[in-house]
Scaffold this motif. Structure first.
Motif, PDB file in Angstrom:
ATOM      1  N   MET A   1       0.991  -1.192  -0.041  1.00 38.08           N
ATOM      2  CA  MET A   1      -0.026   0.053  -0.047  1.00 38.08           C
ATOM      3  C   MET A   1       0.904   1.223  -0.008  1.00 38.08           C
ATOM      4  N   ALA A   2       0.646   2.099  -0.934  1.00 40.36           N
ATOM      5  CA  ALA A   2       1.475   3.383  -0.875  1.00 40.36           C
ATOM      6  C   ALA A   2       1.056   4.374   0.342  1.00 40.36           C
ATOM      7  N   GLU A   3       2.359   5.133   0.764  1.00 44.60           N
ATOM      8  CA  GLU A   3       2.100   5.902   1.654  1.00 44.60           C
ATOM      9  C   GLU A   3       1.305   7.335   1.293  1.00 44.60           C
ATOM     10  N   ARG A   4       0.095   7.535   2.260  1.00 46.06           N
ATOM     11  CA  ARG A   4      -0.760   8.764   1.825  1.00 46.06           C
ATOM     12  C   ARG A   4      -0.514   9.814   2.594  1.00 46.06           C
ATOM     13  N   ASN A   5       0.689   9.852   3.364  1.00 47.61           N
ATOM     14  CA  ASN A   5       1.056  10.970   4.176  1.00 47.61           C
ATOM     15  C   ASN A   5      -0.112  11.117   5.170  1.00 47.61           C
ATOM     16  N   LEU A   6      -0.750   9.927   5.711  1.00 50.96           N
ATOM     17  CA  LEU A   6      -1.805   9.788   6.844  1.00 50.96           C
ATOM     18  C   LEU A   6      -0.956  10.010   8.053  1.00 50.96           C
ATOM     19  N   VAL A   7      -1.727  10.462   9.149  1.00 50.86           N
ATOM     20  CA  VAL A   7      -1.015  10.826  10.556  1.00 50.86           C
ATOM     21  C   VAL A   7      -2.036   9.755  11.411  1.00 50.86           C
ATOM     22  N   ALA A   8      -1.410   8.916  11.941  1.00 46.79           N
ATOM     23  CA  ALA A   8      -2.325   7.766  12.933  1.00 46.79           C
ATOM     24  C   ALA A   8      -2.494   8.666  14.218  1.00 46.79           C
ATOM     25  N   GLN A   9      -3.494   8.464  14.723  1.00 38.90           N
ATOM     26  CA  GLN A   9      -3.763   8.924  16.263  1.00 38.90           C
ATOM     27  C   GLN A   9      -3.622   7.750  17.140  1.00 38.90           C
ATOM     28  N   ILE A  10      -2.479   7.722  17.982  1.00 36.01           N
ATOM     29  CA  ILE A  10      -2.479   6.548  18.756  1.00 36.01           C
ATOM     30  C   ILE A  10      -2.789   6.931  20.315  1.00 36.01           C
ATOM     31  N   THR A  11      -3.734   6.487  20.876  1.00 36.31           N
ATOM     32  CA  THR A  11      -4.112   6.722  22.101  1.00 36.31           C
ATOM     33  C   THR A  11      -3.904   5.482  23.035  1.00 36.31           C
ATOM     34  N   VAL A  12      -2.964   5.856  24.239  1.00 35.56           N
ATOM     35  CA  VAL A  12      -2.489   4.976  24.980  1.00 35.56           C
ATOM     36  C   VAL A  12      -2.658   5.401  26.474  1.00 35.56           C
ATOM     37  N   SER A  13      -2.633   4.388  27.414  1.00 36.35           N
ATOM     38  CA  SER A  13      -2.789   4.939  28.852  1.00 36.35           C
ATOM     39  C   SER A  13      -1.487   5.590  29.514  1.00 36.35           C
ATOM     40  N   ARG A  14      -0.516   5.492  28.907  1.00 38.08           N
ATOM     41  CA  ARG A  14       1.116   5.598  29.212  1.00 38.08           C
ATOM     42  C   ARG A  14       1.802   5.764  28.207  1.00 38.08           C
ATOM     43  N   SER A  30       2.380   0.047   7.540  1.00 37.61           N
ATOM     44  CA  SER A  30       1.822  -1.110   6.663  1.00 37.61           C
ATOM     45  C   SER A  30       0.373  -0.679   6.303  1.00 37.61           C
ATOM     46  N   ARG A  31      -0.260   0.236   6.887  1.00 33.84           N
ATOM     47  CA  ARG A  31      -1.726   0.732   6.541  1.00 33.84           C
ATOM     48  C   ARG A  31      -1.570   2.165   5.998  1.00 33.84           C
ATOM     49  N   GLY A  32      -0.565   2.513   5.424  1.00 37.01           N
ATOM     50  CA  GLY A  32      -0.353   3.798   4.649  1.00 37.01           C
ATOM     51  C   GLY A  32      -0.140   4.825   5.395  1.00 37.01           C
ATOM     52  N   CYS A  33       0.294   5.042   6.691  1.00 36.39           N
ATOM     53  CA  CYS A  33       0.406   6.171   7.556  1.00 36.39           C
ATOM     54  C   CYS A  33       2.148   6.439   7.443  1.00 36.39           C
ATOM     55  N   SER A  34       2.252   7.722   7.523  1.00 38.65           N
ATOM     56  CA  SER A  34       3.636   8.402   7.461  1.00 38.65           C
ATOM     57  C   SER A  34       4.214   8.553   8.728  1.00 38.65           C
ATOM     58  N   ASP A  35       3.262   8.864   9.808  1.00 40.64           N
ATOM     59  CA  ASP A  35       3.816   9.119  11.155  1.00 40.64           C
ATOM     60  C   ASP A  35       2.405   9.018  12.124  1.00 40.64           C
ATOM     61  N   ALA A  36       2.960   9.166  13.512  1.00 39.02           N
ATOM     62  CA  ALA A  36       2.060   8.863  14.542  1.00 39.02           C
ATOM     63  C   ALA A  36       1.863  10.242  15.464  1.00 39.02           C
ATOM     64  N   GLU A  37       0.522  10.289  16.021  1.00 37.91           N
ATOM     65  CA  GLU A  37       0.457  11.309  17.277  1.00 37.91           C
ATOM     66  C   GLU A  37      -0.197  10.548  18.348  1.00 37.91           C
ATOM     67  N   VAL A  49      -5.592   2.320  21.398  1.00 42.02           N
ATOM     68  CA  VAL A  49      -6.344   2.581  20.334  1.00 42.02           C
ATOM     69  C   VAL A  49      -5.776   3.349  19.161  1.00 42.02           C
ATOM     70  N   ILE A  50      -5.755   2.768  18.102  1.00 39.15           N
ATOM     71  CA  ILE A  50      -5.009   3.535  16.850  1.00 39.15           C
ATOM     72  C   ILE A  50      -6.220   3.891  15.977  1.00 39.15           C
ATOM     73  N   GLN A  51      -6.425   5.178  15.559  1.00 39.03           N
ATOM     74  CA  GLN A  51      -7.233   5.561  14.489  1.00 39.03           C
ATOM     75  C   GLN A  51      -6.382   6.151  13.371  1.00 39.03           C
ATOM     76  N   ILE A  52      -6.883   5.852  12.312  1.00 41.50           N
ATOM     77  CA  ILE A  52      -6.175   6.073  10.758  1.00 41.50           C
ATOM     78  C   ILE A  52      -7.426   6.393   9.825  1.00 41.50           C
ATOM     79  N   GLY A  53      -7.499   7.567   9.535  1.00 39.08           N
ATOM     80  CA  GLY A  53      -8.594   8.149   9.043  1.00 39.08           C
ATOM     81  C   GLY A  53      -9.673   7.841   9.596  1.00 39.08           C
TER      82      GLY A  53
END
Length: 72
Positions: A1-14, A30-37, A49-53
């Motif tokens: 899958m080609a990168e689409r410059n998506l940013v994943a929102q990663i929610t964790v307790s720590r 592997s799901r097309g994201c280039s970075d994580a927040e 919890v991971i949100q991608i788009g």
């Protein structure tokens, strides 16, 4: 899958350790994201919890406990 410059929102307790962060980056890339927040939210109790788009991958402890409660 080609990168689409998506940013994943990663929610964790720590904040995750370096090894866990590496695994998270592999997963989101592997799901097309280039970075994580990262968002620290102790209300999820544990897990991640991971949100991608519009996609949400919910591996939080709160979600798992809710599934068990509904099954009983």
């Amino acid at each position: 899958m080609a990168e689409r410059n998506l940013v994943a929102q990663i929610t964790v307790s720590r904040k995750p350790d370096a090894d866990t962060e590496k695994k998270i980056m592999e997963f989101i890339k592997s799901r097309g994201c280039s970075d994580a927040e990262y968002v620290i939210d102790p209300n999820i109790l544990g897990g991640i919890v991971i949100q991608i788009g519009n996609e949400i991958y919910d591996g939080s402890l709160r979600s798992r406990l809710e599934k068990i409660r509904r099954a009983l």
